[in-house]
Design an enzyme around this catalytic site. Structure first.
Site, short mmCIF file in Angstrom:
data_model
loop_
_atom_site.label_atom_id
_atom_site.label_comp_id
_atom_site.label_asym_id
_atom_site.label_seq_id
_atom_site.Cartn_x
_atom_site.Cartn_y
_atom_site.Cartn_z
N THR A 99 -17.74 24.27 22.45
CA THR A 99 -17.81 23.50 20.85
C THR A 99 -19.11 23.73 20.27
O THR A 99 -18.96 24.19 18.85
CB THR A 99 -17.75 21.99 20.83
OG1 THR A 99 -16.12 21.73 21.52
CG2 THR A 99 -17.36 21.24 19.63
N ASN A 100 -19.93 23.76 20.87
CA ASN A 100 -21.45 23.82 20.25
C ASN A 100 -21.80 25.14 19.74
O ASN A 100 -22.74 25.15 18.89
CB ASN A 100 -22.62 23.21 21.08
CG ASN A 100 -22.34 21.89 21.67
OD1 ASN A 100 -21.14 21.13 21.11
ND2 ASN A 100 -22.73 21.31 22.65
N SER B 47 -6.88 10.93 -26.84
CA SER B 47 -6.88 9.41 -26.90
C SER B 47 -5.15 9.18 -26.98
O SER B 47 -4.31 9.72 -27.53
CB SER B 47 -7.53 8.76 -27.88
OG SER B 47 -7.36 7.47 -27.73
N SER B 48 -5.11 7.88 -26.23
CA SER B 48 -3.71 7.42 -26.17
C SER B 48 -3.59 6.52 -27.48
O SER B 48 -2.69 5.96 -27.73
CB SER B 48 -3.48 6.51 -25.11
OG SER B 48 -4.21 5.72 -24.82
#
Length: 454
Positions: free
Chosen positions: A132-133, A309-310
């Site tokens: 793995t390393n 904007s809403s």
């Protein structure tokens, strides 16, 4: 269901699953975070396994039929990655990831030669002469190099887009600003040009840093001494990987150093942070120059790409600059994380390789997205030339050149007495200094102040 055993016991695995007992155990140990592997990292890992099989076959360490099956399986990586079930941030320096990939390749390779799952072994065959390393860090470096090249292309596109705006707006006069207050005049194109030059530095830095990350520890196995791998394999494996990936990696001069020290990731990410700094600044400048637009600076006109904007009709917000700023802030935080993780390796290994590699690749993705979105956005930006002229006419900073004629104190006094009204200040200076207003105006022409025509 099929049964698999390891020295810890037995587990049942779904018959159609290509992962094995090690992968299943990892999902039981490490809860899923929701983070996703960068696809290029998984590709790089599969290509490492392919390279090892090619070389082990060539050197007669691996049976030809088994090696060919492994090679064929790795070429199906895009289909197989759905069987990578471990979390990117699992512990163990990446062992769970390595084993998940080993198991998937081994089991698929067994199928390809008409054998039952388990015939080709994850460790004895797929992981032969590896650890793995050395595989995990190498996969991380290969993936980072590949993604860096993609990022550089996006930086180039953004730089080119800004430079086009630089030429388009070079003759538009406007007021400059220091500390958000009125400053001497500048051309709008000059502001864009400064952004482009900042990105040019990022482009150069990212191009050069590939040289720093291309040295890999593949062949060093567990701690860089090459234990468990024969010398002929150690000497040639990086060359095979270079051929397979078309990435110009090189065997590190000191495999022990390259296994235990990950400072190069801190170096690379530092340059990613520098790009994020510039993207943040450019985005914030756009927000400021477009602010209002009627009650503030309002010199840039933002593209109406989303309702702002809403509740407030007709509002347009700087949504892409805000998006880029958010991603830049994330990169800043990743940099702190990576610096700390790189410093915390112990003795012969940095156990935090998974988080280092993952967040380096994530930062590259965020920056690619930022450059792409910002280039598209800037290309659609327009200029309110009337507002630029109006703001410029109002600015008392136009009087800066008069210091050479009348002195700092006299000019400051006139500005204060005129209550910061440019034209009143000119009128006062005209009377007190016995000079016509036309002569004063000639001295403060923006063309001269911005060096246009010199």
């Amino acid at each position: 269901m099929r049964k698999e055993r390891d020295y810890l016991g037995e587990r049942e695995i779904p018959d159609n699953a290509l992962y094995g007992i090690s992968s299943l155990r990892a999902t039981e140990i490490f809860p899923i975070t929701g983070e996703q592997f960068d696809e290029k990292f998984l590709w790089a890992y599969f290509m490492i396994k392919k390279s090892a099989a090619i070389l082990n076959k060539e050197l007669n360490y691996l049976d030809e039929n088994i090696a060919n099956a492994i090679i064929k399986a790795t070429d199906e990586w895009k289909m197989l990655i759905k069987h990578i079930i471990v979390d990117p941030l699992s512990g163990g320096a990446g062992t769970s990831v390595n084993m998940n990939i080993n198991e998937v390749i081994a089991n698929r390779a067994s199928q390809l030669i008409g054998k039952e799952i388990g015939y080709i072994k994850p460790i004895e065959h797929v992981n032969m002469h590896q650890s793995t390393n050395d595989t995990f860090t190498t996969a991380g470096k290969v993936a980072v190099i590949s993604r860096l090249r993609e990022l550089i292309e996006q930086v180039i596109i953004l730089q080119d887009t800004i430079q086009k705006k630089e030429h388009e707006y070079y003759k538009i006069r406007k007021v400059g600003r220091t500390q958000l207050m009125d400053g001497p005049p500048i051309m709008l194109g000059q502001e864009f040009g400064a952004w482009a030059d900042a990105l040019a530095r990022d482009r150069w830095r990212l191009n050069k840093v590939e040289e720093r990350i291309r040295n890999v520890n593949l062949g060093g196995t567990a701690i860089g001494t090459g234990i468990g791998a024969p010398k002929d394999y150690i000497l040639k494996i990086v060359e095979i990987l270079r051929q397979v990936t078309k990435i110009k990696v090189a065997k590190a001069d000191n495999l022990i150093d390259a296994t235990q020290n990950m400072d190069v990731f801190a170096e690379v990410h530092g340059l990613l942070k520098s790009l994020a700094v510039n993207l943040f600044k450019i985005s914030n400048d756009i927000r400021l120059l477009a602010s209002g637009p009627n009650t503030a600076i309002g010199e840039l006109i933002l593209p109406p790409i989303q309702i702002g904007s809403s509740i407030m009709p007709g509002k347009i917000n700087p949504i892409i600059p805000e998006y880029v700023i958010q991603l830049s802030l994330a990169v800043f935080s990743h940099d702190s994380l990576i610096n700390h993780a790189c410093s915390q390796g112990n003795l012969e290994l940095n156990q935090f390789a998974p988080i280092i590699v993952h967040y380096t690749l994530k930062s590259i993705k965020f920056l690619k997205n930022s450059c792409f979105s910002l280039a598209e956005y800037i290309n659609k930006i327009k200029v309110n030339e009337e507002k630029c002229e109006e703001n410029l006419r109002k600015s008392v900073s136009n009087l800066t050149p008069l210091i050479n004629l009348f002195g700092y104190e006299k000019v400051s006094k006139a500005i204060k007495e005129a209550n910061y009204d440019l034209f009143k200040a000119i009128e006062l200076l005209s009377k007190t200094e016995n000079i016509s207003k036309d002569e004063i105006i000639k001295k403060i022409k923006p063309e001269k102040l911005t060096k246009l025509g010199f």
